[in-house]
Design an enzyme around this catalytic site. Structure first.
Site, PDB file in Angstrom:
ATOM      1  N   ASN A   1      -4.512  54.403   2.810  1.00 35.29           N
ATOM      2  CA  ASN A   1      -3.843  53.176   2.385  1.00 35.29           C
ATOM      3  C   ASN A   1      -4.421  52.047   3.225  1.00 35.29           C
ATOM      4  O   ASN A   1      -4.311  52.076   4.449  1.00 35.29           O
ATOM      5  CB  ASN A   1      -2.333  53.288   2.607  1.00 35.29           C
ATOM      6  CG  ASN A   1      -1.585  51.974   2.371  1.00 35.29           C
ATOM      7  OD1 ASN A   1      -0.562  51.721   2.982  1.00 35.29           O
ATOM      8  ND2 ASN A   1      -2.083  51.148   1.493  1.00 35.29           N
ATOM      9  N   GLY A   2      -5.034  51.088   2.557  1.00 35.22           N
ATOM     10  CA  GLY A   2      -5.617  49.968   3.281  1.00 35.22           C
ATOM     11  C   GLY A   2      -6.904  49.539   2.634  1.00 35.22           C
ATOM     12  O   GLY A   2      -7.131  49.826   1.448  1.00 35.22           O
TER      13      GLY A   2
ATOM     14  N   GLY B   1       2.150  52.994  -5.687  1.00 30.01           N
ATOM     15  CA  GLY B   1       0.979  53.257  -6.506  1.00 30.01           C
ATOM     16  C   GLY B   1       1.321  54.062  -7.736  1.00 30.01           C
ATOM     17  O   GLY B   1       1.920  55.135  -7.620  1.00 30.01           O
TER      18      GLY B   1
ATOM     19  N   CYS C   1       1.468  43.745   8.194  1.00 28.12           N
ATOM     20  CA  CYS C   1       1.469  42.893   6.982  1.00 28.12           C
ATOM     21  C   CYS C   1       2.888  42.414   6.668  1.00 28.12           C
ATOM     22  O   CYS C   1       3.772  43.214   6.380  1.00 28.12           O
ATOM     23  CB  CYS C   1       0.926  43.714   5.818  1.00 28.12           C
ATOM     24  SG  CYS C   1       1.255  43.008   4.203  1.00 28.12           S
TER      25      CYS C   1
ATOM     26  N   CYS D   1       0.320  39.752  10.092  1.00 24.59           N
ATOM     27  CA  CYS D   1      -0.739  39.212   9.253  1.00 24.59           C
ATOM     28  C   CYS D   1      -0.026  38.399   8.180  1.00 24.59           C
ATOM     29  O   CYS D   1       0.763  38.943   7.404  1.00 24.59           O
ATOM     30  CB  CYS D   1      -1.591  40.306   8.608  1.00 24.59           C
ATOM     31  SG  CYS D   1      -2.802  39.574   7.465  1.00 24.59           S
TER      32      CYS D   1
ATOM     33  N   TYR E   1       7.756  41.997  -0.319  1.00 30.26           N
ATOM     34  CA  TYR E   1       7.709  42.562  -1.666  1.00 30.26           C
ATOM     35  C   TYR E   1       7.429  44.057  -1.724  1.00 30.26           C
ATOM     36  O   TYR E   1       8.019  44.769  -2.508  1.00 30.26           O
ATOM     37  CB  TYR E   1       6.621  41.836  -2.475  1.00 30.26           C
ATOM     38  CG  TYR E   1       6.286  42.506  -3.790  1.00 30.26           C
ATOM     39  CD1 TYR E   1       7.112  42.344  -4.904  1.00 30.26           C
ATOM     40  CD2 TYR E   1       5.151  43.313  -3.917  1.00 30.26           C
ATOM     41  CE1 TYR E   1       6.817  42.973  -6.107  1.00 30.26           C
ATOM     42  CE2 TYR E   1       4.859  43.941  -5.118  1.00 30.26           C
ATOM     43  CZ  TYR E   1       5.687  43.770  -6.200  1.00 30.26           C
ATOM     44  OH  TYR E   1       5.393  44.396  -7.382  1.00 30.26           O
TER      45      TYR E   1
ATOM     46  N   CYS F   1      -5.593  38.743  -0.387  1.00 31.43           N
ATOM     47  CA  CYS F   1      -5.484  39.745   0.669  1.00 31.43           C
ATOM     48  C   CYS F   1      -6.738  40.615   0.669  1.00 31.43           C
ATOM     49  O   CYS F   1      -7.189  41.042  -0.381  1.00 31.43           O
ATOM     50  CB  CYS F   1      -4.263  40.634   0.431  1.00 31.43           C
ATOM     51  SG  CYS F   1      -4.098  41.940   1.664  1.00 31.43           S
TER      52      CYS F   1
ATOM     53  N   CYS G   1      -2.127  35.715   3.516  1.00 34.44           N
ATOM     54  CA  CYS G   1      -1.902  35.289   2.124  1.00 34.44           C
ATOM     55  C   CYS G   1      -1.181  33.941   2.072  1.00 34.44           C
ATOM     56  O   CYS G   1      -1.280  33.222   1.075  1.00 34.44           O
ATOM     57  CB  CYS G   1      -1.160  36.365   1.333  1.00 34.44           C
ATOM     58  SG  CYS G   1       0.312  37.016   2.132  1.00 34.44           S
TER      59      CYS G   1
ATOM     60  N   CYS H   1      -1.513  51.480  -1.805  1.00 35.28           N
ATOM     61  CA  CYS H   1      -1.374  52.932  -1.909  1.00 35.28           C
ATOM     62  C   CYS H   1      -0.277  53.438  -0.991  1.00 35.28           C
ATOM     63  O   CYS H   1       0.204  52.722  -0.120  1.00 35.28           O
ATOM     64  CB  CYS H   1      -2.677  53.633  -1.520  1.00 35.28           C
ATOM     65  SG  CYS H   1      -4.112  53.051  -2.409  1.00 35.28           S
TER      66      CYS H   1
HETATM   67  P1  AMP Z   1       2.955  36.001 -11.276  1.00 31.33           P
HETATM   68  O1  AMP Z   1       3.301  35.948 -12.714  1.00 31.33           O
HETATM   69  O2  AMP Z   1       1.489  36.339 -11.109  1.00 31.33           O
HETATM   70  O3  AMP Z   1       3.325  34.745 -10.536  1.00 31.33           O
HETATM   71  O4  AMP Z   1       3.759  37.215 -10.634  1.00 31.33           O
HETATM   72  C1  AMP Z   1       4.856  37.043  -9.804  1.00 31.33           C
HETATM   73  C2  AMP Z   1       5.666  38.328  -9.792  1.00 31.33           C
HETATM   74  O5  AMP Z   1       4.859  39.421  -9.391  1.00 31.33           O
HETATM   75  C3  AMP Z   1       6.849  38.268  -8.830  1.00 31.33           C
HETATM   76  O6  AMP Z   1       7.991  38.655  -9.550  1.00 31.33           O
HETATM   77  C4  AMP Z   1       6.548  39.268  -7.749  1.00 31.33           C
HETATM   78  O7  AMP Z   1       7.680  40.071  -7.438  1.00 31.33           O
HETATM   79  C5  AMP Z   1       5.463  40.148  -8.311  1.00 31.33           C
HETATM   80  N1  AMP Z   1       4.398  40.444  -7.345  1.00 31.33           N
HETATM   81  C6  AMP Z   1       4.055  39.760  -6.255  1.00 31.33           C
HETATM   82  N2  AMP Z   1       2.998  40.335  -5.621  1.00 31.33           N
HETATM   83  C7  AMP Z   1       2.680  41.411  -6.339  1.00 31.33           C
HETATM   84  C8  AMP Z   1       1.687  42.430  -6.202  1.00 31.33           C
HETATM   85  N3  AMP Z   1       0.822  42.433  -5.188  1.00 31.33           N
HETATM   86  N4  AMP Z   1       1.651  43.405  -7.158  1.00 31.33           N
HETATM   87  C9  AMP Z   1       2.507  43.388  -8.191  1.00 31.33           C
HETATM   88  N5  AMP Z   1       3.466  42.461  -8.376  1.00 31.33           N
HETATM   89  C10 AMP Z   1       3.569  41.488  -7.469  1.00 31.33           C
END
Ligand code: AMP
Length: 468
Positions: free
Chosen positions: A113-114, A39, A247, A444, A253, A393, A447, A13
Site C-alpha cells: 500500500n503506497g 480497494g 497522510c 503530509c 476520507y 497525491c 493535497c 490499497c
Molecule cells: P468530485 O465529484 O470529484 O468532486 O468527488 C467528490 C466526492 O468524492 C466526495 O464525496 C468525496 O467523498 C469523494 N472522494 C474524495 N476523494 C476520493 C478518492 N480519493 N477516491 C474516491 N472518492 C473520493
C-alpha cells in the site's frame, strides 16, 4: 501500489497478514473483507505451509474472488493479502497482488500500500540490463531489488531494497518461512500489529483486527521492519530518521471510521473536523445533512457545534455495481440518482446545510446540490470538512491530475457558482490541524498545500522524462 503512468499514480490499497495460525488463509480473507473500502478492483491472498507458497487472486470484491474451495487450497499457517482500488486505467489481473516471484533463494510474495516515486527510474535501469517485468506496477521493482541484492538473509535483502526506494509504503512480504512487515520512514500509510492468541497479525487498519477478534498491540513505527518467523519477532530500524508525515487524508476520507490510525480514532477526528467547520463557517439554517457515507461524522460534529439539528436527508444505495443499463429515454442525473436519493419530506421548504468530506472535481457536489434543491430545499449551503484539494497525491491516494482539481484553478466564488450552492465553506488548514492534533502535529498535507515531504520533482521528474 499502482500502475506506472505518466499522468501520476492511481492507487489506494489495503494489506493484511497473519503468521502462526492454522486458519491463516481464512482469517486473511476476513481481514481483507474489513479492508474492502481500501480497494475494490482486485483481491488476493498468498499463503505458506513452510515449504511452498500458494496463491489465489482475482478481479473484483473479496467476496467474489474467494470461494471456500479457493481458501481451502491456500495451505499453511501464514498468509498475506491485498485489496486494490478501482481506478481508470491498468485494471488487469497481472497487476493484482500479492505479487509472487521465484528467485535464486526461493519464493517471495509482496503486498504493497503506497507509491514508490522513483519506481520508473529504477525500472528503466533494470530494463536497460535486460530484466523483464511481469506487471506495470511500481511494486514489482521491490522484488527485483531483493533478487539482485548480494546480501544473504532475507531481512538484509529487504533492507537493501527499501534503502533504494523513495515514496510511501506499508508492505507485507511472505517467504516460505517468514512474514515481514515494513513501513516507510515517513510513515505515510497506516500499518498496525496485532495478536490473535499465539499468532501475529498485521493490517492497514485496526478494523480488520476487530472482525477476527485480534488484539491491537501497536502501530508499526515509521522506518521499522518487523521479521516474524518461528524464532519470534525481530524489529529493525535501518533507515536514517526522517520527518514523520502520516497522510492526513486517511483521517478525512480514506480510512474506516471505526479504525484507530496514527494514534487516534478516525470517527472522533472526523467529528472534530465538523465542529471546527461549524466554528469557521456558521450559517443560519434549519437542518444539517451529510453526504452519505463520507460526510456523516463531520455532519454530526457540525450539528453539535452549531446547535442545528442533524438529519438524514439523503439515502445511499449500498448495492450499486459498476455499470447500469440506462433507459433509452435519458433520466436527468441518472448516475447520481442510482446511488443517492433525497428524502423529500425532510428537505422540503428547509434551509439545508450539506456536509461532505472533500470536493475533488466538483461534479458530485454539483449533482448533490441540484438534487437537494429538486427535493424542495429553500437554501443549500455546502460545507466541506477539509481544505480545498489543490494538488495531486503521489503517495498512494487516487487523485486526478491538477487540471481536473476544481480548487486548483478556481476561486471559492467560482466553485460556489459551479456547484450552484447558496454558500460554500471549506475548513482551513489551521482548522484541520486543530482537529487532528490528538494524532500529532505533523502530517503530509500536500493535497491541500503542495508541500510534498518526499521531493516529487527530484524523484519523479527524471522518471516522467523517460516517457517523453
Ligand atoms: P468530485 O465529484 O470529484 O468532486 O468527488 C467528490 C466526492 O468524492 C466526495 O464525496 C468525496 O467523498 C469523494 N472522494 C474524495 N476523494 C476520493 C478518492 N480519493 N477516491 C474516491 N472518492 C473520493
Amino acid at each position: 501500489m499502482g500502475p506506472l503512468k505518466k499522468d501520476g499514480f492511481h492507487d489506494e490499497c489495503g494489506v493484511f497478514g497473519i503468521y502462526g495460525h492454522h486458519e491463516a488463509a481464512n482469517l486473511a480473507y476476513l481481514g481483507l473483507y474489513s479492508l474492502q473500502h481500501r480497494g475494490q478492483e482486485s483481491a488476493g491472498i498468498v499463503s505458506s505451509d513452510g515449504e511452498k507458497l500458494y496463491s489465489h487472486k482475482g478481479m473484483g470484491l473479496v467476496a467474489d474472488v474467494f470461494t471456500s474451495n479457493a481458501i481451502g487450497r491456500l495451505n499453511g499457517d501464514a498468509a498475506i493479502g491485498h485489496v486494490r482500488y478501482s481506478t481508470s486505467g491498468e485494471s488487469h489481473i497481472k497487476n493484482a497482488q500479492p505479487f509472487v516471484v521465484e528467485y535464486s533463494r526461493g519464493s517471495i510474495a509482496v503486498a504493497h500500500n503506497g507509491n514508490i516515486v522513483n519506481a520508473m527510474l529504477l525500472r528503466a535501469q533494470f530494463e536497460a540490463y535486460g530484466s523483464i517485468f511481469q506487471s506495470s506496477t511500481d511494486t514489482e521493482i521491490i522484488v527485483h531489488l531483493i533478487a539482485s541484492s548480494k546480501e544473504i538473509s532475507i531481512s538484509d535483502r529487504i533492507i537493501y531494497a527499501l534503502k533504494k526506494i523513495r515514496g510511501s509504503y506499508s508492505l507485507l512480504f511472505l517467504t516460505e518461512d517468514s512474514m515481514i512487515a515494513a513501513r516507510d520512514p515517513h510513515g505515510f500509510r497506516p500499518l498496525s500489529l496485532g495478536r490473535l492468541k499465539g499468532a501475529w497479525v498485521v493490517a492497514s487498519e485496526t478494523c480488520a483486527f476487530d472482525l477476527i477478534e485480534a488484539e491491537f498491540v501497536r502501530e508499526i513505527e515509521p522506518g521499522e521492519i518487523l521479521v516474524i518467523n518461528k524464532e519470534g519477532i525481530i524489529s529493525y530500524k535501518p533507515f536514517p530518521k526522517a520527518a514523520y508525515t502520516p497522510c492526513v487524508f486517511e483521517f478525512i476520507y480514506f480510512a474506516r471510521p471505526d479504525s484507530t490510525i496514527f494514534g487516534a480514532n478516525v470517527h472522533a477526528v472526523r467529528k472534530k473536523l465538523g465542529e471546527r467547520l461549524a466554528m469557521e463557517h456558521p450559517v443560519e439554517a434549519d437542518i444539517v445533512i451529510p453526504v452519505p457515507d463520507s460526510g456523516v461524522p463531520a455532519a454530526i460534529g457540525y450539528a453539535s457545534a452549531s446547535g442545528i439539528p442533524f438529519d438524514k436527508g439523503i439515502v445511499r444505495n449500498h448495492y450499486v455495481g459498476r455499470t447500469f443499463i440506462e433507459p433509452k429515454d435519458a433520466i436527468r442525473h441518472f448516475g447520481v440518482k442510482v446511488k443517492l436519493n433525497p428524502i423529500k419530506d425532510i428537505i422540503r421548504g428547509k434551509r439545508v446545510i450539506v456536509v461532505d468530506d472533500s470536493i475533488v472535481r466538483g461534479t458530485t457536489s454539483r449533482k448533490i446540490v441540484k438534487m437537494i434543491r429538486g427535493a424542495g430545499a429553500k437554501e443549500v449551503h455546502m460545507r466541506i470538512s477539509s481544505p480545498p484539494t489543490i494538488c495531486p497525491c503521489y503517495y498512494g491516494i487516487d487523485t486526478p491530475r491538477r487540471e481536473e482539481l476544481i480548487a486548483a484553478s478556481q476561486t471559492l466564488e467560482e466553485i460556489n457558482d459551479f456547484i450552484t450552492s447558496d454558500s460554500l465553506g471549506y475548513l482551513s488548514v489551521e482548522g484541520l490541524y486543530k482537529a487532528v492534533k490528538e494524532a500529532g502535529a505533523s502530517f503530509c498535507d500536500a493535497c491541500f498545500t503542495g508541500r510534498y515531504p518526499v521531493d516529487i520533482l527530484k524523484e519523479a521528474a527524471p522518471q516522467l522524462a523517460l516517457f517523453k
